[in-house]
Design a protein around this motif. Structure first.
Motif, PDB file in Angstrom:
ATOM      1  N   MET A   1       0.857  -1.186   0.000  1.00 45.18           N
ATOM      2  CA  MET A   1       0.000   0.000   0.000  1.00 45.18           C
ATOM      3  C   MET A   1       0.896   1.240   0.000  1.00 45.18           C
ATOM      4  O   MET A   1       1.615   1.498   0.965  1.00 45.18           O
ATOM      5  N   MET A   2       0.842   2.019  -1.090  1.00 41.74           N
ATOM      6  CA  MET A   2       1.762   3.143  -1.266  1.00 41.74           C
ATOM      7  C   MET A   2       0.994   4.462  -1.375  1.00 41.74           C
ATOM      8  O   MET A   2       0.096   4.591  -2.204  1.00 41.74           O
ATOM      9  N   SER A   3       1.390   5.434  -0.546  1.00 42.75           N
ATOM     10  CA  SER A   3       0.727   6.742  -0.598  1.00 42.75           C
ATOM     11  C   SER A   3       1.474   7.756   0.243  1.00 42.75           C
ATOM     12  O   SER A   3       2.085   7.412   1.258  1.00 42.75           O
ATOM     13  N   SER A   4       1.405   9.029  -0.169  1.00 43.03           N
ATOM     14  CA  SER A   4       1.827  10.126   0.696  1.00 43.03           C
ATOM     15  C   SER A   4       0.619  10.695   1.431  1.00 43.03           C
ATOM     16  O   SER A   4       0.749  11.632   2.206  1.00 43.03           O
ATOM     17  N   GLY A   5      -0.561  10.099   1.177  1.00 40.86           N
ATOM     18  CA  GLY A   5      -1.791  10.476   1.880  1.00 40.86           C
ATOM     19  C   GLY A   5      -2.208   9.363   2.828  1.00 40.86           C
ATOM     20  O   GLY A   5      -1.377   8.704   3.450  1.00 40.86           O
ATOM     21  N   ASN A   6      -3.526   9.122   2.914  1.00 40.05           N
ATOM     22  CA  ASN A   6      -3.999   8.087   3.849  1.00 40.05           C
ATOM     23  C   ASN A   6      -5.128   7.238   3.277  1.00 40.05           C
ATOM     24  O   ASN A   6      -5.946   6.699   4.010  1.00 40.05           O
ATOM     25  N   PHE A   7      -5.178   7.116   1.952  1.00 42.89           N
ATOM     26  CA  PHE A   7      -6.180   6.282   1.284  1.00 42.89           C
ATOM     27  C   PHE A   7      -7.606   6.647   1.702  1.00 42.89           C
ATOM     28  O   PHE A   7      -8.449   5.783   1.924  1.00 42.89           O
ATOM     29  N   GLY A   8      -7.875   7.938   1.818  1.00 45.37           N
ATOM     30  CA  GLY A   8      -9.223   8.382   2.162  1.00 45.37           C
ATOM     31  C   GLY A   8      -9.663   7.961   3.545  1.00 45.37           C
ATOM     32  O   GLY A   8     -10.862   7.855   3.822  1.00 45.37           O
ATOM     33  N   GLY A   9      -8.699   7.728   4.435  1.00 41.33           N
ATOM     34  CA  GLY A   9      -9.028   7.382   5.815  1.00 41.33           C
ATOM     35  C   GLY A   9      -9.087   5.893   6.093  1.00 41.33           C
ATOM     36  O   GLY A   9      -9.493   5.482   7.192  1.00 41.33           O
ATOM     37  N   ILE A  10      -8.688   5.053   5.157  1.00 42.97           N
ATOM     38  CA  ILE A  10      -8.700   3.603   5.386  1.00 42.97           C
ATOM     39  C   ILE A  10      -7.715   3.259   6.504  1.00 42.97           C
ATOM     40  O   ILE A  10      -6.566   3.697   6.505  1.00 42.97           O
ATOM     41  N   ASN A  11      -8.189   2.469   7.464  1.00 43.81           N
ATOM     42  CA  ASN A  11      -7.375   2.046   8.603  1.00 43.81           C
ATOM     43  C   ASN A  11      -6.632   0.769   8.222  1.00 43.81           C
ATOM     44  O   ASN A  11      -7.229  -0.305   8.132  1.00 43.81           O
ATOM     45  N   LEU A  12      -5.324   0.883   8.005  1.00 38.68           N
ATOM     46  CA  LEU A  12      -4.552  -0.269   7.538  1.00 38.68           C
ATOM     47  C   LEU A  12      -4.395  -1.330   8.624  1.00 38.68           C
ATOM     48  O   LEU A  12      -4.243  -2.523   8.314  1.00 38.68           O
ATOM     49  N   ILE A  13      -4.445  -0.936   9.887  1.00 38.05           N
ATOM     50  CA  ILE A  13      -4.367  -1.926  10.972  1.00 38.05           C
ATOM     51  C   ILE A  13      -5.621  -2.794  10.978  1.00 38.05           C
ATOM     52  O   ILE A  13      -5.544  -4.026  11.100  1.00 38.05           O
ATOM     53  N   GLU A  14      -6.781  -2.163  10.835  1.00 43.25           N
ATOM     54  CA  GLU A  14      -8.024  -2.939  10.771  1.00 43.25           C
ATOM     55  C   GLU A  14      -8.049  -3.830   9.540  1.00 43.25           C
ATOM     56  O   GLU A  14      -8.501  -4.982   9.591  1.00 43.25           O
ATOM     57  N   LEU A  15      -7.540  -3.319   8.408  1.00 47.28           N
ATOM     58  CA  LEU A  15      -7.473  -4.128   7.182  1.00 47.28           C
ATOM     59  C   LEU A  15      -6.558  -5.327   7.404  1.00 47.28           C
ATOM     60  O   LEU A  15      -6.869  -6.452   6.987  1.00 47.28           O
ATOM     61  N   LYS A  16      -5.431  -5.094   8.066  1.00 41.03           N
ATOM     62  CA  LYS A  16      -4.500  -6.195   8.369  1.00 41.03           C
ATOM     63  C   LYS A  16      -5.165  -7.272   9.196  1.00 41.03           C
ATOM     64  O   LYS A  16      -5.005  -8.469   8.960  1.00 41.03           O
ATOM     65  N   ASN A  17      -5.948  -6.843  10.189  1.00 35.97           N
ATOM     66  CA  ASN A  17      -6.628  -7.819  11.054  1.00 35.97           C
ATOM     67  C   ASN A  17      -7.620  -8.671  10.270  1.00 35.97           C
ATOM     68  O   ASN A  17      -7.819  -9.865  10.590  1.00 35.97           O
ATOM     69  N   ILE A  18      -8.235  -8.094   9.265  1.00 34.76           N
ATOM     70  CA  ILE A  18      -9.187  -8.845   8.433  1.00 34.76           C
ATOM     71  C   ILE A  18      -8.464  -9.812   7.507  1.00 34.76           C
ATOM     72  O   ILE A  18      -8.826 -10.997   7.409  1.00 34.76           O
ATOM     73  N   LEU A  19      -7.389  -9.342   6.877  1.00 41.79           N
ATOM     74  CA  LEU A  19      -6.705 -10.148   5.855  1.00 41.79           C
ATOM     75  C   LEU A  19      -5.804 -11.224   6.446  1.00 41.79           C
ATOM     76  O   LEU A  19      -5.596 -12.277   5.847  1.00 41.79           O
ATOM     77  N   LEU A  20      -5.245 -10.960   7.624  1.00 40.36           N
ATOM     78  CA  LEU A  20      -4.300 -11.910   8.223  1.00 40.36           C
ATOM     79  C   LEU A  20      -4.911 -12.666   9.386  1.00 40.36           C
ATOM     80  O   LEU A  20      -4.200 -13.338  10.122  1.00 40.36           O
TER      81      LEU A  20
END
Length: 451
Positions: free
Chosen positions: A432-451
């Motif tokens: 996941m690459m960005s100088s922003g924040n993907f419109g507020g997507i929480n990458l920790i929560e996404l990690k918990n879902i995917l892993l």
């Protein structure tokens, strides 16, 4: 010293404010918006503005200096008051120079790798027990703030950004520092809103090299053809020191550098980081740290925040986040992950967020940059178009610019999140690459879902 910051909440600005406060200065400031972590950090040191907004009454002749942030406008009421009263106004790079003019100044420039090279140097100097001041563009493990200023350190390590110094000072920041030792990691067109042609952009690095002090040193990557040509045409009285890729190996997902017949296992990877490491080694050698000690210390370097930072992993999948946003950074980061994990599928997602990356005339610079990814995703938050007053463009325009018909395009963070949550990342890496924040997507929560 009484110093006031206009736009104190900026990333570099609030760190400089804290550094001066810790040095014993009386620091005040204003801003019309304060985000985290700036607000909490300023509050910790008792220098958080009591109210949000601009207050001309804060500007008086008792101030020794006003430091102006890039976020402020030229009609800022505090700036106008300072100009009217004749108070000395600095950009933050101006003030960094003011604080370091009696020290040896090492300035790291380049279109990519600046933060990592600077971070590597700081890590090694800290491990070696050296005294140093610093300015770096990311939060580092073992460093409370991104700026450190003392009275007795003999050297200052400065990340030298090529963007403009302030609203009233249109010089690139790295022109101001007058390096004794300069580094250029590479030149790849960026900041199209300020430097409208590639030739104009290259000129900024030539000028930077010409600001290196007489008998100083320029350390540069000889793997970059544009940079090589520029350096060959320099006529200044400085020592030119090239660097190239070191010998290395990759085994079981671990990169080791090979020096004097010895293998040193690293915690970072990718050819771009190995090149960064060689630049850092040459700087450290100039600061009396030998190669053997350098490689011992660098083995514990874990990287700067948001530079191939691991969000989460299991035995057969890893989720990374990275600051990559320009074409050269995007290419290097994807290549690094693919080379490190050749047996895993790579799902790469980039958010285009900066003025340059969203400029339709610049978009074609991204052609082929995601070709090494098995699945490519581009995200532009539709709100970003609105905020930056840019006419939005359709998915087909993005696919054409990237020269990738299989690329997926999203402009709604909810739709992107839904797609990501439904991914099967078994035997895969998600980047996941960005100088922003993907419109507020929480990458920790996404990690918990995917892993």
């Amino acid at each position: 010293m009484n110093v006031h910051f206009i736009a104190i909440g900026g990333s570099a600005m609030h760190n400089l404010a804290i550094a001066l406060h810790k040095k014993g200065f009386n620091v005040t400031g204003s801003d019309d918006v304060l985000f985290e972590p700036s607000a909490s950090r300023l509050a910790k040191y008792g220098i958080l503005p009591a109210e949000v907004g601009w207050f001309p009454q804060k500007i008086t002749t008792s101030l020794d200096a006003v430091i102006l942030g890039m976020h402020a406008r030229i009609d800022n009421p505090e700036l106008l008051k300072a100009q009217d009263l004749g108070v000395k106004i600095y950009s933050y790079p101006d003030y960094i120079y003011e604080q370091s003019k009696d020290k040896l100044r090492v300035v790291i420039g380049g279109s990519h790798g600046k933060t990592t090279i600077t971070s590597m140097i700081l890590h090694v100097l800290q491990q070696a027990g050296k005294k140093f001041d610093y300015l770096v563009g990311a939060q580092l493990e073992g460093f409370e703030t991104m700026v450190g200023l003392t009275r007795d350190a003999p050297v200052m390590i400065i990340e030298g950004d090529e963007y403009l110094a302030s609203p009233i000072d249109r010089r690139p920041k790295f022109h101001i520092y007058k390096a004794d030792i300069g580094v250029i990691s590479g030149i790849a067109w960026d900041h199209i809103n300020v430097f409208p042609t590639f030739d104009n952009y290259i000129d900024q690095f030539r000028i930077f090299a010409e600001t290196i002090q007489p008998n100083g040193r320029l350390i540069y990557s000889q793997t970059d053809e544009v940079l090589n040509k520029m350096v060959a045409n320099l006529t200044v009285a400085i020592e030119k020191i090239p660097y190239d890729l070191p010998e290395y190996s990759i085994h079981n997902g671990i990169t080791s550098i090979i020096a004097d017949g010895e293998k040193c296992a690293l915690e970072v990877f990718g050819q771009h980081n190995l090149l960064n490491m060689q630049a850092a080694r040459l700087v450290c050698e100039a600061l009396d740290i030998g190669s053997a000690d350098f490689y011992t210390y660098i083995t514990t370097f874990k990287g700067a925040a948001r530079r191939l930072e691991v969000v989460g992993k299991n035995d057969n999948a890893t989720i990374f986040k990275d600051f990559a946003h320009s074409p050269s950074k995007l290419t290097a980061t994807i290549r690094a992950v693919k080379a490190q994990f050749p047996d895993r599928q790579l799902i790469a997602c980039i958010e285009l967020h900066t003025f340059s990356s969203l400029n339709k005339d610049f978009l074609n610079e991204y052609a082929g940059t995601m070709d090494q990814a098995d699945r490519a995703i581009v995200f532009i938050d539709k709100k970003t178009f609105e905020q930056k007053k840019i006419d939005p463009y359709a998915a087909e325009a993005v696919k054409e610019a990237f020269a990738n018909k299989n690329l997926l395009f999203f402009n709604d963070p909810a739709e992107l999140l839904k797609h990501l949550e439904n991914l099967n990342i078994n035997h895969s890496n998600l980047l996941m690459m960005s100088s922003g924040n993907f419109g507020g997507i929480n990458l920790i929560e996404l990690k918990n879902i995917l892993l």
